[in-house]
Design an enzyme around this catalytic site. Sequence first.
Site, PDB file in Angstrom:
ATOM      1  N   GLY A  22       0.822  -1.214   0.000  1.00 41.09           N
ATOM      2  CA  GLY A  22       0.000   0.000   0.000  1.00 41.09           C
ATOM      3  C   GLY A  22       0.853   1.260   0.000  1.00 41.09           C
ATOM      4  O   GLY A  22       0.463   2.285   0.539  1.00 41.09           O
ATOM      5  N   ASN A  53       1.095  -2.409   5.328  1.00 43.17           N
ATOM      6  CA  ASN A  53       0.410  -1.122   5.478  1.00 43.17           C
ATOM      7  C   ASN A  53      -0.889  -1.034   4.662  1.00 43.17           C
ATOM      8  O   ASN A  53      -1.760  -0.237   5.000  1.00 43.17           O
ATOM      9  CB  ASN A  53       1.391  -0.018   5.049  1.00 43.17           C
ATOM     10  CG  ASN A  53       0.696   1.303   4.815  1.00 43.17           C
ATOM     11  OD1 ASN A  53       0.386   2.039   5.754  1.00 43.17           O
ATOM     12  ND2 ASN A  53       0.405   1.615   3.547  1.00 43.17           N
ATOM     13  N   TYR A  57     -13.668  -2.811  10.212  1.00 42.10           N
ATOM     14  CA  TYR A  57     -12.303  -2.268  10.284  1.00 42.10           C
ATOM     15  C   TYR A  57     -11.669  -2.570  11.654  1.00 42.10           C
ATOM     16  O   TYR A  57     -10.508  -3.004  11.744  1.00 42.10           O
ATOM     17  CB  TYR A  57     -12.370  -0.763  10.027  1.00 42.10           C
ATOM     18  CG  TYR A  57     -11.047  -0.043   9.947  1.00 42.10           C
ATOM     19  CD1 TYR A  57     -10.257  -0.123   8.811  1.00 42.10           C
ATOM     20  CD2 TYR A  57     -10.608   0.748  11.001  1.00 42.10           C
ATOM     21  CE1 TYR A  57      -9.059   0.563   8.725  1.00 42.10           C
ATOM     22  CE2 TYR A  57      -9.412   1.443  10.930  1.00 42.10           C
ATOM     23  CZ  TYR A  57      -8.634   1.341   9.794  1.00 42.10           C
ATOM     24  OH  TYR A  57      -7.445   2.027   9.721  1.00 42.10           O
ATOM     25  N   LYS A  82      -8.336  -4.778  12.378  1.00 39.56           N
ATOM     26  CA  LYS A  82      -7.137  -4.201  13.003  1.00 39.56           C
ATOM     27  C   LYS A  82      -6.828  -4.869  14.346  1.00 39.56           C
ATOM     28  O   LYS A  82      -5.654  -4.974  14.741  1.00 39.56           O
ATOM     29  CB  LYS A  82      -7.312  -2.686  13.169  1.00 39.56           C
ATOM     30  CG  LYS A  82      -7.382  -1.931  11.827  1.00 39.56           C
ATOM     31  CD  LYS A  82      -6.114  -2.108  11.003  1.00 39.56           C
ATOM     32  CE  LYS A  82      -6.109  -1.256   9.752  1.00 39.56           C
ATOM     33  NZ  LYS A  82      -4.876  -1.397   8.968  1.00 39.56           N
TER      34      LYS A  82
HETATM   35  P1  NAD Z   1      -4.718   5.231   1.903  1.00 37.99           P
HETATM   36  O1  NAD Z   1      -6.075   4.804   1.467  1.00 37.99           O
HETATM   37  O2  NAD Z   1      -4.262   6.620   1.604  1.00 37.99           O
HETATM   38  O3  NAD Z   1      -3.613   4.213   1.341  1.00 37.99           O
HETATM   39  C1  NAD Z   1      -3.817   2.819   1.373  1.00 37.99           C
HETATM   40  C2  NAD Z   1      -3.066   2.197   0.227  1.00 37.99           C
HETATM   41  O4  NAD Z   1      -3.297   0.776   0.263  1.00 37.99           O
HETATM   42  C3  NAD Z   1      -3.570   2.692  -1.144  1.00 37.99           C
HETATM   43  O5  NAD Z   1      -2.466   3.090  -1.943  1.00 37.99           O
HETATM   44  C4  NAD Z   1      -4.282   1.487  -1.718  1.00 37.99           C
HETATM   45  O6  NAD Z   1      -4.239   1.412  -3.149  1.00 37.99           O
HETATM   46  C5  NAD Z   1      -3.525   0.334  -1.072  1.00 37.99           C
HETATM   47  N1  NAD Z   1      -4.290  -0.911  -1.079  1.00 37.99           N
HETATM   48  C6  NAD Z   1      -5.574  -1.071  -0.696  1.00 37.99           C
HETATM   49  N2  NAD Z   1      -5.960  -2.336  -0.909  1.00 37.99           N
HETATM   50  C7  NAD Z   1      -4.889  -3.000  -1.434  1.00 37.99           C
HETATM   51  C8  NAD Z   1      -4.673  -4.332  -1.884  1.00 37.99           C
HETATM   52  N3  NAD Z   1      -5.650  -5.251  -1.830  1.00 37.99           N
HETATM   53  N4  NAD Z   1      -3.456  -4.657  -2.366  1.00 37.99           N
HETATM   54  C9  NAD Z   1      -2.475  -3.736  -2.445  1.00 37.99           C
HETATM   55  N5  NAD Z   1      -2.623  -2.445  -2.044  1.00 37.99           N
HETATM   56  C10 NAD Z   1      -3.825  -2.084  -1.546  1.00 37.99           C
HETATM   57  O7  NAD Z   1      -4.668   4.947   3.476  1.00 37.99           O
HETATM   58  P2  NAD Z   1      -3.666   5.504   4.605  1.00 37.99           P
HETATM   59  O8  NAD Z   1      -4.403   6.489   5.414  1.00 37.99           O
HETATM   60  O9  NAD Z   1      -2.354   5.815   4.043  1.00 37.99           O
HETATM   61  O10 NAD Z   1      -3.581   4.179   5.505  1.00 37.99           O
HETATM   62  C11 NAD Z   1      -2.514   3.257   5.438  1.00 37.99           C
HETATM   63  C12 NAD Z   1      -2.695   2.239   6.542  1.00 37.99           C
HETATM   64  O11 NAD Z   1      -2.764   2.905   7.799  1.00 37.99           O
HETATM   65  C13 NAD Z   1      -3.994   1.440   6.427  1.00 37.99           C
HETATM   66  O12 NAD Z   1      -3.768   0.103   6.826  1.00 37.99           O
HETATM   67  C14 NAD Z   1      -4.899   2.129   7.418  1.00 37.99           C
HETATM   68  O13 NAD Z   1      -5.904   1.271   7.896  1.00 37.99           O
HETATM   69  C15 NAD Z   1      -3.917   2.511   8.500  1.00 37.99           C
HETATM   70  N6  NAD Z   1      -4.329   3.604   9.365  1.00 37.99           N
HETATM   71  C16 NAD Z   1      -4.655   4.815   8.853  1.00 37.99           C
HETATM   72  C17 NAD Z   1      -5.047   5.837   9.715  1.00 37.99           C
HETATM   73  C18 NAD Z   1      -5.430   7.189   9.216  1.00 37.99           C
HETATM   74  O14 NAD Z   1      -5.915   7.994  10.028  1.00 37.99           O
HETATM   75  N7  NAD Z   1      -5.225   7.528   7.967  1.00 37.99           N
HETATM   76  C19 NAD Z   1      -5.098   5.594  11.097  1.00 37.99           C
HETATM   77  C20 NAD Z   1      -4.736   4.343  11.579  1.00 37.99           C
HETATM   78  C21 NAD Z   1      -4.344   3.352  10.702  1.00 37.99           C
END
Ligand code: NAD
Length: 248
Positions: free
Chosen positions: A13, A91, A156, A160
């Site tokens: 990701g 990620n 979700y 997690k």
């Molecule tokens: P985002 O949506 O900006 O990026 C996620 C990336 O994962 C994207 O580029 C997407 O194309 C890729 N992805 C999704 N499904 C996929 C698959 N099946 N195979 C390959 N790639 C895939 O999200 P983000 O905010 O950067 O989040 C990244 C991680 O952090 C996630 O796991 C999210 O749950 C976690 N997270 C985010 C937050 C937040 O506040 N943004 C908080 C806690 C945890």
Amino acid sequence: MDQLRDQVAIITGGGRGIGRAIARAFAEEGAHVAIFDRAFPDDFPAFVESLKALGRNVVAKAVDITNTPATETACDEVVKELGRIDILVNNAGITRDKLMIRMSDDEWDAVLTVNLKGAFITTRAASRIMMRQRKGKIVNVSSVVGLMGNVGQSNYAASKAGLIGLTKSAAKELAARNICVNAIAPGFVETEMTAVLSEDQRAAFLNVIPLRRGCKPEEVAGVVVFLASPRADYITGQVVAIDGGMTM
Ligand code: NAD
């Protein structure tokens, strides 16, 4: 800054958001990076060039981490192209938010399949390679929601929380091979994923964050660099909250 000098890291990701910030921080610390994502945005080639300009090898693989053969092939290709796999950051993640009583089976399955099963598939593929090397670091991107639950995020939160169980089990299974497995639990991070939240939802989050602000992706990346570095060689099976104090 050379905390990951000549290490080879896979970041799933990594096309945008937190994963991209981790890829940049890793490259700045000397690592060669392989970025797995199912889709890359238009500005991604320029991002790759900016990492290469630091003198690092960078490969991008268009792979859906829920596809076992594709993920295993991509890991094998990383070994052929970059020599080894020292670090894996799980990620990639998605949300399909809805109150539980209105949530469809498909919305449940989609989130559990990417966030939890995808991490399992990638961990299994990479750890087979790390076991042969007798060295590795795996960092799983969980969430405060996996610790606390959240209205509208039962799928979700379950994914997690499950990722934390996977982290601890993998840490116990892989410790004898000198592979450390840890999780991070970010709170509210300013990315495309959270940009879709309404002003009310943002205000509700900020209200329960003692530091009274969202987290920058770079602040998440810094902790992942530490956990992936030799400085964290004696840390395994842990969950590090990066949440401005939300869960204390
Ligand atoms: P985002 O949506 O900006 O990026 C996620 C990336 O994962 C994207 O580029 C997407 O194309 C890729 N992805 C999704 N499904 C996929 C698959 N099946 N195979 C390959 N790639 C895939 O999200 P983000 O905010 O950067 O989040 C990244 C991680 O952090 C996630 O796991 C999210 O749950 C976690 N997270 C985010 C937050 C937040 O506040 N943004 C908080 C806690 C945890």
